[in-house]
Design an enzyme around this catalytic site. Structure first.
Site, PDB file in Angstrom:
ATOM      1  CG  ASP A   1      -1.546  -1.396   1.408  1.00 25.92           C
ATOM      2  OD1 ASP A   1      -2.201  -1.855   0.462  1.00 25.92           O
ATOM      3  OD2 ASP A   1      -1.339  -2.028   2.465  1.00 25.92           O
TER       4      ASP A   1
ATOM      5  CG  HIS B   1      -2.875  -5.263   3.449  1.00 23.29           C
ATOM      6  ND1 HIS B   1      -2.536  -4.370   2.451  1.00 23.29           N
ATOM      7  CD2 HIS B   1      -3.121  -6.432   2.812  1.00 23.29           C
ATOM      8  CE1 HIS B   1      -2.571  -4.977   1.288  1.00 23.29           C
ATOM      9  NE2 HIS B   1      -2.928  -6.223   1.474  1.00 23.29           N
TER      10      HIS B   1
END
Lengths: 363, 363
Positions: free
Chosen positions: B159, B187
């Site tokens: 990410d 996440h």
């Protein structure tokens, strides 16, 4: 930081490229100080998938990527490229004869040869990975009359790496301690993996340490058919090791093989009695962005027969596509003499490899 | 040449590992001078496929590989490992509820935690890549009471990299010129990609250069759902970029992040008011084989709400698996104080990250 170089990859949405691109982008091929512009080429039907791959490259935040462009044809995709890695090829489908396969690929590589000839950087290095690699390479080169045949290679590095890796495991030594393995001829089951000149750490001969029967009846067919063995276990073809071999080939070609012998499918200059004008895998050393055939290796009678067999296959493949090849005119040969700033001394295939030398090619 | 280190990879025959292993073997993770022994772990049904992968690794003739072992269980596979990359996880199958998914993975990561606790090197660094990564990491750590919770991470680097890559593209700068991007929390689609502290080349603020509406309604959801976007285009999940992120996480953790902020899912020590005892992604700097939370970043009201939301989700995930977690006893905490040669000052989760420091861990 150096100026970026342009690298074209065909079949860029396929499995080999999925391993290859993320390694190039990380600097494994041309070094951590060499920025790259990736020019990704696919067939029109694979452009969506290719966009997904490009997004993933973006998502890795690679410092070396200075640009990514996507192309559905080689005339756009090859513009100004310094390196072309031709991964995409037509695989053999059910019921397809060998001649059909050669012809289907001839269409692809004829077009790509014309495109390289027209739009690539005049010093482009092109590596054919897609099979049948050697004959695809011949077609590519013949369709690019303004480029030197020594600017094209067919990949036999996978076979070379396999030989070295399996041998290292057998002898219990690090594969990088082995030098002098040679894979001769065609990237096909007729290839000849030759251990007679291989040594460990520059000393002990490899062939003296292995049983002749093991070498001839186990090792040799294993290398020749390793691709099928991988598919049997993994259920998929050997994409990652093929990508690594392509990367190794290009890295050594561009940056040098550090005095080590590597196997490269290159235009035959008649060395070792191999017919001129076919792309045949020879032992080479790379330096200053160029390769040289090692000319003084001993080949015994067994080896000569093996080399002849794989040469024969390549001549047959050439005969099968000969009607599709542009004629080699005196004029096109004349072009070669002057095509790369007058530095190329290529004449009728003789010493093409050793004549192609330009230390300042990548800057 | 250094002594080889042992690296375990689970889910080693899967797609992420197929990208990851060949990069580790080429030295991208721990450097070109660090030999590795790869300990590959899979479920029993995937051992044939795994053997095919190992053969391909052999076929690459990598000088850095000093050994490859294949294992169908973590108690063998984790023996003596310095690094564990836990890629394999149970994916959500049709009709599976979120709670079912958490429970199915709890079984896997409980066993792997016990295995690490029992057989891994006492200084092991473990990274959970398999989803739901943060809660899998919690389960892993809680099942390894003799190891420090700061030896476990959940991967949010993907990410982080995605944020940096997409931002670089938007601003027309090299992603590596951007510093200070932070991905907070889980996440999952609740993660908070925070640009408020990001700068270009240590100077100009990023948030001043982008439109607030673009940041909140385009960029943020795009990062949160990037995985789905890749699948839509590529037809397959983002294996190569996940592998690269795992490699980046481990490389920075082991070798340092060179003064740059990276996002890591680590045990919360209560920084920024985040509940202790969950694995939450914080801004970190890595040095000498350790990470430190950057504690003085400003978080505005919007950011605090975003951080709370993703924290809430992690607390809910924890609650859903709480009945499966071993009790945290005073005794197990006592063990932590002395588990790594007395150098670890870990106490009840407070300052776990900064307390874990050992410069000579890899030799």
């Amino acid at each position: 930081m150096k100026q970026p170089v342009r690298i074209a990859v065909t079949g860029a949405a396929g499995n080999i490229s999925y391993s290859l691109l993320f390694k190039i982008a990380a600097g494994e091929m041309l070094g951590a100080d060499q920025p790259v512009i990736l020019q990704l080429v696919e067939i029109p039907q694979a452009m969506d998938k290719l966009r997904g791959v490009a997004m993933e490259l973006e998502d890795c935040s690679f410092p070396l990527i200075h640009g990514i462009t996507l192309h559905d044809n080689p005339f756009d995709g090859f513009k100004g490229v310094h390196y072309a890695m031709l991964v995409g090829a037509r695989p053999r489908s059910k019921g397809m004869e060998r001649a059909d396969l050669l012809e289907a690929n001839a269409a692809i590589f004829s077009e790509q040869g014309k495109a390289l000839n027209e739009v690539a950087n005049r010093d482009v290095k092109a590596l054919v990975i897609g099979n049948p690699a050697n004959t695809n390479c011949l077609i590519l080169s013949r369709n690019a009359p303004d480029l030197n045949p020594s600017q094209f290679c067919a990949m036999t590095r996978l076979d070379h790496n396999r030989s070295q890796g399996i041998l290292g495991n057998k002898l219990g030594v690090n594969p990088s301690d082995i030098d002098g393995v040679v894979v001769w001829g065609n990237h096909s089951p007729t290839m000849y993996p030759d251990l007679h000149n291989a040594t460990v750490l520059g000393g002990e001969s490899v062939i003296d340490q292995v049983d002749e029967d093991w070498y001839k009846t186990e090792f040799t067919p294993r290398i020749q058919k390793r691709g099928a063995e991988i598919i049997e276990w993994r259920g998929l073809s050997s994409a990652a090791s093929a990508a690594q071999a392509g990367l190794d080939h290009m890295r050594d070609w561009a940056l040098g093989s550090e005095g080590k012998i590597v196997s490269m499918g290159i235009i035959s200059d008649g060395s070792y009695g191999v017919a001129k004008g076919i792309y045949y895998s020879f032992p080479c050393i790379c330096e200053f962005g160029s390769y040289q055939i090692i000319k003084d290796l001993e080949v015994n009678e067994y080896g000569q027969a093996m080399m002849k067999k794989t040469e024969q296959e390549l001549l047959e493949e050439k005969a099968a596509v000969d009607h599709l090849l542009p004629a080699e005119t005196a004029e096109s040969r004349e072009n070669l003499k002057t095509s790369t700033d007058g530095q190329t001394q290529f004449d009728n295939g003789i010493d093409a490899a050793s004549a192609y030398y330009k230390a300042d090619r990548i800057c």
